[in-house]
Design a protein around this motif. Structure first.
Motif, mmCIF file in Angstrom:
data_model
loop_
_atom_site.group_PDB
_atom_site.id
_atom_site.type_symbol
_atom_site.label_atom_id
_atom_site.label_comp_id
_atom_site.label_asym_id
_atom_site.label_seq_id
_atom_site.Cartn_x
_atom_site.Cartn_y
_atom_site.Cartn_z
ATOM 1 N N THR A 49 -30.666 -54.310 17.703
ATOM 2 C CA THR A 49 -30.710 -52.893 18.064
ATOM 3 C C THR A 49 -31.395 -52.049 16.992
ATOM 4 O O THR A 49 -31.494 -50.836 17.145
ATOM 5 C CB THR A 49 -29.291 -52.343 18.339
ATOM 6 O OG1 THR A 49 -28.474 -52.533 17.182
ATOM 7 C CG2 THR A 49 -28.669 -53.019 19.555
ATOM 8 N N GLN A 82 -26.274 -51.770 27.589
ATOM 9 C CA GLN A 82 -25.653 -52.264 26.353
ATOM 10 C C GLN A 82 -24.133 -52.176 26.404
ATOM 11 O O GLN A 82 -23.578 -51.159 26.776
ATOM 12 C CB GLN A 82 -26.153 -51.451 25.157
ATOM 13 C CG GLN A 82 -27.631 -51.609 24.907
ATOM 14 C CD GLN A 82 -28.100 -50.826 23.704
ATOM 15 O OE1 GLN A 82 -27.407 -50.761 22.696
ATOM 16 N NE2 GLN A 82 -29.274 -50.226 23.798
ATOM 17 N N CYS A 136 -26.630 -57.060 26.189
ATOM 18 C CA CYS A 136 -27.633 -56.060 26.523
ATOM 19 C C CYS A 136 -28.711 -56.730 27.373
ATOM 20 O O CYS A 136 -28.726 -57.956 27.513
ATOM 21 C CB CYS A 136 -28.251 -55.424 25.281
ATOM 22 S SG CYS A 136 -29.217 -56.552 24.275
ATOM 23 N N LEU A 161 -34.090 -51.578 25.523
ATOM 24 C CA LEU A 161 -32.774 -52.206 25.612
ATOM 25 C C LEU A 161 -31.935 -51.352 26.552
ATOM 26 O O LEU A 161 -31.863 -50.137 26.393
ATOM 27 C CB LEU A 161 -32.099 -52.246 24.233
ATOM 28 C CG LEU A 161 -32.750 -53.137 23.185
ATOM 29 C CD1 LEU A 161 -32.117 -52.895 21.820
ATOM 30 C CD2 LEU A 161 -32.622 -54.592 23.567
ATOM 31 N N TRP A 195 -26.000 -58.110 16.588
ATOM 32 C CA TRP A 195 -26.142 -56.855 17.325
ATOM 33 C C TRP A 195 -26.922 -55.834 16.504
ATOM 34 O O TRP A 195 -27.836 -55.171 17.021
ATOM 35 C CB TRP A 195 -24.764 -56.302 17.692
ATOM 36 C CG TRP A 195 -24.834 -55.067 18.517
ATOM 37 C CD1 TRP A 195 -24.725 -53.771 18.082
ATOM 38 C CD2 TRP A 195 -25.069 -54.984 19.921
ATOM 39 N NE1 TRP A 195 -24.863 -52.905 19.136
ATOM 40 C CE2 TRP A 195 -25.074 -53.629 20.271
ATOM 41 C CE3 TRP A 195 -25.268 -55.937 20.915
ATOM 42 C CZ2 TRP A 195 -25.273 -53.188 21.580
ATOM 43 C CZ3 TRP A 195 -25.465 -55.504 22.214
ATOM 44 C CH2 TRP A 195 -25.462 -54.153 22.537
ATOM 45 N N ASP A 242 -33.444 -46.356 22.319
ATOM 46 C CA ASP A 242 -33.588 -47.748 22.735
ATOM 47 C C ASP A 242 -34.815 -47.984 23.609
ATOM 48 O O ASP A 242 -34.842 -48.923 24.408
ATOM 49 C CB ASP A 242 -32.324 -48.243 23.446
ATOM 50 C CG ASP A 242 -31.103 -48.130 22.556
ATOM 51 O OD1 ASP A 242 -31.203 -48.515 21.374
ATOM 52 O OD2 ASP A 242 -30.061 -47.621 23.022
#
Length: 151
Positions: free
Chosen positions: A21, A68, A74, A65, A17, A42
């Protein structure tokens, strides 16, 4: 075109993760990405160069993204344009721990293509997508194996 697969990563969902991210890591592990510029939370402007089989070209557009669920899932949204055609893809990723500090990443989604990319046919583009997916996870594993990230 449907996109679907899974990949086992030798680390916990927390680490995966954090990597997907983190814009600096995402830029480094996403195949073809030359630059990823933060435009909002994002959301990124993305410039890429893809060279896989018959698909060779420079693309510009966005990557983001969304939807989430921290440490679980996501949706990666890619909207890229080039002289050879456009690609819009939404790929859902789920991180599933296996109980042994490994994570299965399951991904499903849909990619819509136009222009010459669409005319190349499902079979050819399916192979390109498969290659790019494999490269993404191989790069993620290399990053895990200790290559320093560009944070």
């Amino acid at each position: 075109m449907q996109v679907k697969g899974n990949y086992m990563v030798n680390t916990t969902p927390n680490v995966v993760w954090d990597m997907i991210t983190n814009p600096a890591v995402l830029e480094k592990i996403t195949p073809g990405i030359k630059t990823l510029t933060v435009t909002g939370p994002d959301q990124y402007d993305a410039i890429s160069e893809v060279k896989v089989g018959p698909v060779k070209g420079n693309f510009e557009g966005t990557l983001s993204l969304k939807d989430q669920v921290n440490l679980e899932s996501c949706v990666l949204v890619v909207d890229q344009k080039s002289k050879m055609g456009n690609v819009v893809a939404e790929i859902s990723m789920k991180l599933i721990p296996d109980g042994n500090d490994n994570t299965e990443v399951q991904y499903t989604g849909d990619a819509k293509m136009s222009g010459m990319l669409a005319r190349m046919g499902q079979r050819i583009m399916s192979g390109v997508v498969s290659t790019l997916s494999r490269q993404f996870f191989q790069s993620l594993n290399k990053e895990l194996e200790g290559e320093p990230s560009t944070e």
